[in-house]
Enzyme design. Structure first.
Site, PDB file in Angstrom:
ATOM      1  CD  GLU B 161       1.054   0.394   2.878  1.00 33.06           C
ATOM      2  OE1 GLU B 161       1.007   1.649   2.806  1.00 33.06           O
ATOM      3  OE2 GLU B 161       2.076  -0.232   3.214  1.00 33.06           O
ATOM      4  N   GLY B 303       6.910   0.311   2.868  1.00 36.14           N
ATOM      5  CA  GLY B 303       5.588  -0.024   2.343  1.00 36.14           C
ATOM      6  C   GLY B 303       5.660  -0.240   0.844  1.00 36.14           C
ATOM      7  CD  GLU B 304       7.359   2.251  -2.752  1.00 35.69           C
ATOM      8  OE1 GLU B 304       8.260   2.003  -3.553  1.00 35.69           O
ATOM      9  OE2 GLU B 304       6.967   3.407  -2.503  1.00 35.69           O
ATOM     10  CB  ALA B 305       4.069  -4.369  -2.446  1.00 33.08           C
TER      11      ALA B 305
END
Lengths: 338, 338
Positions: B161, B303-305
């Protein structure tokens, strides 16, 4: 030979080549400009800067990656310290040649060149409970084989080993040079049972007693209580330092192989990272002793450079981000507003 | 929509699709025949068996790997709980589209398809300190977006995310559903200072008080105290379960997103693995609470996978060994002699 005597190794370790601080600083500055909160890539940032330091480039490369696996046999195997017969060493070397081992699959996945170097498998070292495993010439010969295995132009070296009974040898070096006795360092290796573990510990304690006169000299210990593939790993690590090639160490045996060198100068570890922490019980304690923070902790205990090989993937991820990400200004992203 | 009501989600979680025990058993048997001491590849063996279980194949594949990154904005950002302005969410979505973010580099390296899904960024959720962040319809709409993002034929899904202030939202869900209060769950996120951390904790405590009447219903909590990208992650995890696709969860926010589902049935985690443990302080405690053992521990907190994305590489290593290694009989290697 690169080192004609133990003194030649001692001299090299008194004046170890340094990394490139300018390249490391430039890489660290670059990391600050990339579109992410500072430090948020954690160890991937540190790894990119470390590669930059040893390669001497703000943006490192990983085009030629070499995995070196050294194999040797051990006189102490006659003490029945392994779950497998000594013949397995040569059988696994054949398996490496045929592409059937774990490290073959990992080398293929990571785009690495695999160099498997069996060292006089038909001539095991002598049983160190009753003799010196190697004399100085035998040790230097194995060091030289390791040294010459490293391509001077490679961008990264991962080192590992294969050798039935060699967790006994690795524990032997740790007990001889770091103290703590056999109980601290001897584990189950490939899966020895309780009786085998007791024999392993007894062999180490017997050798500590037999060799007590030489325990103060780390290179003499490396010869008398080591093994050919361990000596070769030390040689490969020295070659990598000469050529400023960053190194990923594999598990307990590979790490124990450089303990003698750390006794000459602990900064020998500066161009090395621990690829993983093995499930072999002595490895975690050894890494702590050497202040090495492993990249992976996956309960692996196979050796043959498998843990270091998987860790190559993390370096590729670190480099991909370092080299490919946009900067805040390129991307029009706002910085922190505090 | 896949789920027209919260009750539809509850019904799905009462009868979760199971993995394929036969395929898992066959994969476990295969592991025993490969040329290595039993168990010596550690978690790589477990991962191969887990992939086999959910893909229903003795030898899994990783041909189509999807990384889904959901983005949302949060009313609670107005409480000044982040080091970055809320505009950064949309700026980073643009950076994803232009290929400049960390996850773009990682997706390229791992051979994964990247799907970035911004969800009504211009309409932040309501500030949950004084209102319900979303009503049930808004929540279900975001769940549906996540559900429909998952290609039914993909072999692996990694979820992550982007959303300024969303570690506050993640800590909110944990505090609401797991107890422990704001101090246990709120950390520094992208790098908030002491005053910001205090505001973050105060917001969570205020919301716990404001919403105390609904805390017993996990899906109502997910709507009133969650966020759109978190709801979408829950939807993606549900879709993956429907299609028996194994899932790698990213960091604190991604893991917190499925806490409401674990309150319906903890076995919702069976097709999920934690790609890594983040440096965000609440994540380690959350993984322990959920009995998830992370694959990587690299101090990442982007974050951001990104952490789940790097973990894809470990699955590729696990599969390469599982699929490519020779068996003892093929290679003529002796087994253990005990």
């Amino acid at each position: 030979m690169q080192f004609d005597s133990l003194d030649d190794i001692r001299a090299f370790c008194r004046d170890l080549p340094a990394g490139d601080a300018g390249a490391a600083d430039a890489a660290a500055l670059r990391q600050q400009t990339l579109t992410k909160p500072p430090g948020s890539l954690g160890r991937l940032e540190e790894l990119a800067i470390w590669l930059a330091r040893w390669q001497g480039r703000e943006i490192p490369k990983l085009e030629r990656v070499t995995i070196a696996v050294f194999a040797g046999n051990h006189g102490v195997a006659a003490r029945d310290v392994s779950a497998y017969p000594a013949a397995v060493t040569a059988q696994m070397v054949a398996n490496f040649a045929n592409g059937g081992a774990a490290i073959n699959q990992i080398a293929g996945l990571t785009g690495a060149e695999l160099r498997v170097v069996p060292i006089e498998l038909e001539w095991p070292t002598r049983d160190f409970t009753v003799a010196a495993a190697m004399d100085a010439d035998e040790f230097l010969s194995a060091v030289d084989i390791g040294y010459r295995t490293v391509p001077p132009d490679c961008d990264l070296l991962a080192v590992g080993e294969m050798g039935i009974a060699n967790t006994t040898t690795a524990a032997m070096l740790c007990a001889a040079l770091l103290g703590g006795g056999a109980v601290q360092w001897a584990g189950r290796g490939t899966g020895v049972d309780d009786a085998g573990l007791a024999r392993k510990r007894a062999a180490i304690e017997a050798a500590l007693d037999f060799h007590r006169a030489i325990l103060g000299d780390p290179l003499v210990v490396a010869a008398a209580l080591g093994g050919r593939e361990l000596a070769a790993i030390a040689g490969a690590v020295l070659a990598a330092r000469r050529h400023r090639i960053p190194v990923l160490l594999d598990g307990f045996v590979a790490t124990a192989s450089i303990v003698p060198l750390t006794h000459l100068d602990t900064s020998i570890l500066d161009h090395c990272r621990a690829g993983h922490v093995s499930a072999e019980s002595g490895h975690r304690a050894l890494l702590r002793e050497l202040r090495l923070n492993p990249l992976l902790d996956l309960d692996m205990r196979l050796g043959e450079a498998s843990g270091a090989g998987v860790a190559i993937l993390l370096l590729r991820a670190a480099l991909a981000c370092h080299a490919g990400m946009a900067t805040f200004s390129e991307a029009g992203v706002s910085g922190a507003d505090k």
